[in-house]
Structures are given as C-alpha cells and as structure tokens.
Write a protein that holds these residues in place. Structure first.
Motif, PDB file in Angstrom:
ATOM      1  N   GLU A 183      -4.239   1.286  11.737  1.00 43.23           N
ATOM      2  CA  GLU A 183      -5.119   0.427  10.948  1.00 43.23           C
ATOM      3  C   GLU A 183      -4.439  -0.843  10.441  1.00 43.23           C
ATOM      4  OE1 GLU A 183      -5.227  -0.214   7.494  1.00 43.23           O
ATOM      5  OE2 GLU A 183      -3.523   1.021   6.912  1.00 43.23           O
ATOM      6  N   VAL A 194      -0.167  -0.039   1.604  1.00 51.53           N
ATOM      7  CA  VAL A 194      -1.376   0.547   2.179  1.00 51.53           C
ATOM      8  C   VAL A 194      -2.595   0.179   1.339  1.00 51.53           C
ATOM      9  CG1 VAL A 194      -2.529   2.717   2.783  1.00 51.53           C
ATOM     10  CG2 VAL A 194      -0.066   2.475   3.151  1.00 51.53           C
ATOM     11  N   GLU A 195      -2.428   0.172   0.018  1.00 50.95           N
ATOM     12  CA  GLU A 195      -3.563  -0.024  -0.876  1.00 50.95           C
ATOM     13  C   GLU A 195      -3.834  -1.490  -1.218  1.00 50.95           C
ATOM     14  OE1 GLU A 195       0.066   1.368  -3.253  1.00 50.95           O
ATOM     15  OE2 GLU A 195      -0.896   1.758  -1.330  1.00 50.95           O
ATOM     16  N   VAL A 245     -13.100   1.370   1.470  1.00 48.49           N
ATOM     17  CA  VAL A 245     -12.885   0.442   0.358  1.00 48.49           C
ATOM     18  C   VAL A 245     -14.228  -0.041  -0.186  1.00 48.49           C
ATOM     19  CG1 VAL A 245     -11.691  -1.657  -0.385  1.00 48.49           C
ATOM     20  CG2 VAL A 245     -10.786  -0.326   1.540  1.00 48.49           C
ATOM     21  N   THR A 270      -9.452   0.745   9.720  1.00 47.51           N
ATOM     22  CA  THR A 270      -9.100   1.852  10.595  1.00 47.51           C
ATOM     23  C   THR A 270      -8.459   1.335  11.873  1.00 47.51           C
ATOM     24  OG1 THR A 270      -9.937   3.851  11.686  1.00 47.51           O
ATOM     25  CG2 THR A 270     -11.359   1.902  11.747  1.00 47.51           C
ATOM     26  N   ARG A 313      -8.212   7.201   0.986  1.00 47.31           N
ATOM     27  CA  ARG A 313      -7.519   7.370   2.263  1.00 47.31           C
ATOM     28  C   ARG A 313      -8.114   8.574   2.994  1.00 47.31           C
ATOM     29  NH1 ARG A 313      -1.100   6.099   1.346  1.00 47.31           N
ATOM     30  NH2 ARG A 313      -1.312   4.528  -0.306  1.00 47.31           N
ATOM     31  N   MET A 319      -3.205   9.539   8.422  1.00 51.31           N
ATOM     32  CA  MET A 319      -4.258   8.691   7.867  1.00 51.31           C
ATOM     33  C   MET A 319      -5.007   7.989   8.992  1.00 51.31           C
ATOM     34  SD  MET A 319      -4.138   5.659   5.001  1.00 51.31           S
ATOM     35  CE  MET A 319      -3.545   4.396   6.125  1.00 51.31           C
ATOM     36  N   GLU A 361     -10.258   2.476  -3.301  1.00 53.86           N
ATOM     37  CA  GLU A 361      -9.946   2.797  -1.909  1.00 53.86           C
ATOM     38  C   GLU A 361      -9.643   4.284  -1.794  1.00 53.86           C
ATOM     39  OE1 GLU A 361      -7.012   0.393   0.448  1.00 53.86           O
ATOM     40  OE2 GLU A 361      -5.837   2.240   0.360  1.00 53.86           O
ATOM     41  N   LYS A 419      -9.209   3.820   5.848  1.00 56.62           N
ATOM     42  CA  LYS A 419      -9.296   3.573   4.414  1.00 56.62           C
ATOM     43  C   LYS A 419     -10.721   3.104   4.130  1.00 56.62           C
ATOM     44  CE  LYS A 419      -6.048   0.489   4.324  1.00 56.62           C
ATOM     45  NZ  LYS A 419      -4.903  -0.410   4.079  1.00 56.62           N
TER      46      LYS A 419
END
Length: 625
Positions: free
Chosen positions: A12, A300-301, A392, A372, A343, A387, A341, A390
């Motif tokens: 992603e 990631v976030e 959001v 993704t 996961r 993972m 968000e 995500k």
C-alpha cells in the motif's frame, strides 16, 4: 523538481507514493520480488524491475539491487516508504553516493535516532523529557535483569534497533524476565540484525501520543500536530486518530514544541515522527509526557495527519528532497475536524490473530479513503507484513469519525482470507472507546469480548437462504414452524453455517431484498454471507453432513509456511488448554500455537530451525478419553 522516482518498497505505501508522484507529473519505477510479480504497485507504476526472490532479505532488503535498478531505469530519486530500508543510514548514504536523490532525512540524522538508547541520550541533552530506564552498553542477561529490578516491575524490554512492535516485550514478574528477553532478542535478530535491548519503566496507564514533524534544507522545522496511537495489540498499532482525545491547547503546545526541539537536535530534514508516552492516569498533562523514540521516515498512520491539515505529506517529501522550502509555515497550519484510521490485517482474531494467506477471491472495501496494495484476485503471501489495507475517515467531530469508521469496518467484505474487520468494528463500538477512556492496554483488557465471532444474525441468514434457494424454494424440503395469526408467514430451515447446523426462521414467500447480492459471495455449492465485518460460509444442511464439517481431533497444523523457533513439549507430556506447544516464525512475527484442550502429547513432528509448509501436522494431542 524530481522527474523520475523509484519506490524501494511494496504494497500500500508503494501505491500511495505512486499516486502522488503521478499527480505531480513524476515518472515512477517499482521494484518487485518473485511473490510480487503481479502486485498492484507493479501494475500501477510506469516501469517495474525484478530484484530477487520472495523473502525480503533477498529482494527488498538488498540495497545494491535497488540502487542498480534506479541506475538502469534512469530514476533520479529513491523513496524508501516505511519499513525495509527506510531507516537504514548506510543505504541512504549509498544512494546519495551513487548520485541519486534520497527522499528522506540525512544519514547522520537516521544514525542519531536509529538506536533508541543513543537517541534518548541525545534528547536528554536537548532538554526533551525521556522515560526512566536503562540505556547501558552492558547487555549481559544478569545485568539487564538487575537493571529491570532496580527500575521496578512492570518493565518494557525493547530492541534498540526495533520498530513496528517487533522486538518488544512487557514483563510483569521477575520470573518471566529471562524468557521475555530471549524472545525479544530472537525477534530483534531476525528483523533488525541487532540483539541489543534497552529497559524502560512500563507506564501503567499509558497513552501513545506522537507528533508529525517536517524539516527542510533551509533550516525550517514545523510540526503538524499530534496523533493518538494508543489502540495497540502486541505493541502493533491498530487504530489511530488525530487529534488526540482529551488534548488541551497548553499540553498540545508543550508536546509539539518538544517534538520540534527533538527534530532540530538532529538537524532533521523531511518527514519524521516523534513518539511520546503519556501517563494518562490523571488525563493528558505536559509534565507526564516523555519522549520514547523518533521514526525517521513516513509513518503508516500519516493519512490521519493529512486529513486534519489538508497537507499531502508525500508531496512535501518530494518537494523538500528537490531542495524546495516547506510549502507552509507553522502559523499557516491548523487542525480541521477529526480523522481516524483502522489497519485491516489478514489475520484471524478467533485463532490468536494468526496471519491468513491466500487469493482474495472477493475484496470489497467501502469508505471515503482506502490505502491498499491489493485488489480482488491478488494473493496475500506469507512473506510480508499481514496489513492489507488502511481504512481512513474524516469528519467534523470525533463521534462522527467513529461512526463512519465503524461503518467502514462493518462493510469490509473479504473472502477467503480472514481479516480483523469484525474485531475492529466491535472495538470501535465500545462505549469506553467512544468516551475517550483509552490507553495502550485497552485491547488486551477487552480482548476476550472482542475476538469471539458472533453467530450469524437472523436477517443475514434469511438473505443467505434466499440467495441459495432462489425462485426454486418451493421445491426445497422445509421444516415448517408453528403458524401465527396476523403474522408474516415463516418457514423454519436448517443451514450449515461455517460447518455447524443451525435452525433459522426465514420469511416466505421469496422476496429478495436489494442488498442480498451486494454483501455476499456465491461459490459453487455454498454462499459466503458478509455481516458486520465477518464472513460466514452458508450451505443448505443435509443430515448426512456438509463438506465443511470439522472435528477437534487434536491435530495442531501449521497455519502457514514458516520456521520453527521453539518446541515446548515432547511426546508423553500432559498439557492444559491454552498451553504453548510450538512457536512458528512467519510474516515477520512469532506465532505461538497452543493446546485447544487438556490432554497428552501423542506426537511431535516439529524441530527447532525446521521449515514447514502450511497444513503440516506439527503436534498431535490426545484427550486420553
């Protein structure tokens, strides 16, 4: 401005970087392993280069191959994404020495923050408060145990080169310290090639608060406010939000100012995150927030920060790497609304969160923003992080953001790969979470209530039955229920749900609803019905049994390909339900396989260091009955 960009990553984050680069008119080059030959990031890039076999150590972690790919394709810059080589100072220097633009911080800044013990020492010098602990060079187990005792239990053992929750263990009892240390060091050696650890005081009501910082080559450093990443499982973030609930303006100003001081202390350039631990036993207070570590990369976030600030952080990265000044000053940045968000992992919460692999025969996600690296028909392999997406959302207030994200998780329909979508939806529905009563132990405290897969609802069963039988339902054998005056006509049927027979009352006559087909996946002789984030395999029940029937015969199977790193039992041993039998290393994590019931070990087919394939019987347990 950079004209061509190689993304030294996959999944992603590679797709995320490609999206922004394309919008900026930048040509993109993907790299891929054997397992990713048909991956989404490969399909989306303008050009793609094969760099090796499926294991990351033979492809995505081989810097020489990535630099060679950049040279061969004429890529002017390399973006490392996150994970893999993103915080490897030697790789960053090699990229720069090769005459290629490095989209990231200076190698010296990475080194300064790369080892947690050295980073804390630097922060102390810069006047940034840090968590009490042991940062010494003496790594003898006896010394570490003594330091843990001096700090006072509970303590946290952390790999100095760690990240992503790997190489980290909480220890509550001195008797458990040696085993926790050994497990931590094994995982650290496998993931980072470094077994050194530090010891920290474990805060009993901890909140994980982090601040997004950004620097340029012109001496400017700004923060883009805080994120709350307290909802974690095994130190792996699950749900993140921005801003942090309960954060007052004075505390926000203090923590963000500390983050900027930390970034300036290492002459930071590019996107980075300063992570803090807060003692939330008395709410968020500036004097109870301490520096933990710095992640010298994009996180990631990062989407939740983008949503509340309106900033494209990847665009900022590319502009700063091109030598431009930051697009905005501190006084031009503000918080707008609330973002969250979740996961989405390929894992089975009901089976101890074991990762799930396979082809995504059905893959449907519904939310305002999805990040993704896979689509329907793609394969989740055992080689990389589990993972897969995500989810959001952005809303005017926290309550609306929670409702929107819960809806997104409830309608995440994936088959046959198992996911944590239902777990996430139930987590978001907890009244304690909605009230902001969270800390990093929240999931562990409520896990038992969250992981159990609920029964298929009557409404979903009715929909599934109508799809399975269709207009031919009058020809099907039915079990009539008692009739009621002035009530809708009902028929009692028996359906096999996930292999187990259940009785349902279904409506008649046949009257399909508009959404019957939208939340279901039709197989050859069965139906998968999606309901509240869960997938249920539904079949017409036949008294002689169904194809999906199972029996608890005590065979402990390998859930995926991996390496055996611990065998805790031998033939003849007596074990109790939940006792650890074998530990498997797969998808960059350790996974403990436990006894499903009390019994005696009849057979052990696992050896430490052995490679096993999915479905292999590792241990056979006898009830003794």
């Amino acid at each position: 401005m950079i004209q061509s960009l190689l993304i030294a990553n996959r999944g992603e984050i590679a797709c995320r970087i490609i999206r922004t680069a394309r919008a900026m008119g930048i040509r993109t080059v993907a790299v891929y392993s054997d397992a990713d030959a048909k991956a989404l990031h490969v399909r989306q890039a303008d050009e793609a280069v094969h760099i090796g076999a499926s294991p990351a150590r033979e492809s995505y972690l081989v810097g020489e191959k990535i630099i060679a790919a950049a040279k061969a394709t004429g890529a002017a810059a390399i973006h490392p994404g996150y994970g893999f080589l993103s915080e490897n100072a030697e790789f960053a220097k090699a990229v720069i020495d090769a005459g290629i633009v490095w989209v990231g911080p200076k190698p010296d800044s990475i080194r300064a923050m790369g080892l947690k013990d050295a980073a804390k020492a630097r922060m102390i010098a810069a006047g940034v408060p840090v968590t009490p602990g042991y940062l010494g060079e003496d790594q003898a187990p006896e010394r570490l145990a003594a330091e843990a005792a001096a700090i006072g239990y509970p303590v946290l053992v952390k790999a100095v080169a760690g990240g992503g929750g790997k190489g980290m263990r909480r220890v509550d009892d001195p008797a458990d310290f040696a085993d926790a240390l050994a497990s931590c060091q094994r995982e650290a050696a496998s993931s980072f090639g470094n077994t050194d650890v530090l010891i920290e005081k474990y805060i009993l009501s901890p909140r994980h608060i982090e601040v997004q910082v950004f620097g340029d080559t012109h001496g400017n450093v700004v923060h883009l406010f805080e994120r709350d990443c307290s909802l974690q499982r095994r130190h792996q973030k699950v749900i993140e939000e921005a801003p942090a609930p309960g954060m007052d303006p004075d505390t926000r100003e203090a923590i963000c100012a500390a983050a900027v001081r930390a970034a300036r202390a290492v002459d930071y350039v590019g996107a980075g995150t300063i992570e803090f631990i807060a003692d939330a036993s008395d709410g968020l207070r500036a004097d109870r927030i301490w520096f933990m570590e710095m992640n010298t990369r994009l996180q990631v976030e990062h989407p939740v920060t983008e949503e509340i600030t309106g900033v494209d952080l990847v665009e900022w990265q590319l502009r700063v790497a091109s030598g431009e000044a930051l697009p905005k000053r501190q006084d031009e940045l503000s918080i707008n609304g609330w973002a969250m968000e979740a996961r989405l992992y390929a894992e089975d919460p009901a089976s101890g969160f074991l990762p799930s692999i396979g082809v995504l025969q059905h893959f449907s996600l519904r939310t305002m923003r999805v990040e993704t690296g896979v689509g329907a028909g793609d394969e989740i392999s055992p080689f990389y992080d589990p993972m897969i997406a995500k989810l959001v959302v952005h809303a005017p207030c926290r309550g609306d953001a929670i409702s929107d994200l819960q809806g997104a998780c409830s309608t995440a329909d994936v088959w046959p790969v198992k996911t944590n979508a239902g777990f996430l939806a139930r987590l978001l529905d907890r009244v304690e979470f909605r009230d902001g009563m969270i800390d990093t132990g929240f999931i562990a405290a409520h896990q038992e209530a969250l992981i159990e897969k609920p029964m298929l609802s009557a409404e979903a069963a009715d929909a599934a039955y109508n799809i399975l039988v269709g207009p031919q339902r009058d020809c099907m054998p039915l079990f009539r229920s008692g009739f009621r005056l002035n009530a809708a006509s009902q028929t009692e049927v028996i359906l096999a749900v996930d292999g187990a027979p259940r009785r349902f009352d279904v409506s008649e006559p046949f009257s399909p609803l508009a959404d019957y087909g939208a939340r279901a996946f039709q197989g050859r002789d069965s139906l998968v019905k999606f309901d509240s984030g869960y997938a249920y395999r539904v079949e017409l029940y036949h008294p002689r049994g169904t194809a999906t029937g199972t029996a608890a015969d005590g065979a402990i199977l390998s859930p995926m390909p991996g390496r055996i790193i611990a065998v805790d039992v031998a033939a003849g041993d007596t074990v109790t339900k939940g006792q650890k039998l074998v530990t498997l290393e797969a998808m960059k994590m350790e996974h403990s396989l436990t006894a499903p019931f009390d019994g005696t070990i009849a057979e052990v087919n696992a050896e430490i260091g052995g490679q096993v394939q999915e479905g292999v019987v590792l241990v056979r347990l006898d009830t003794g009955a």
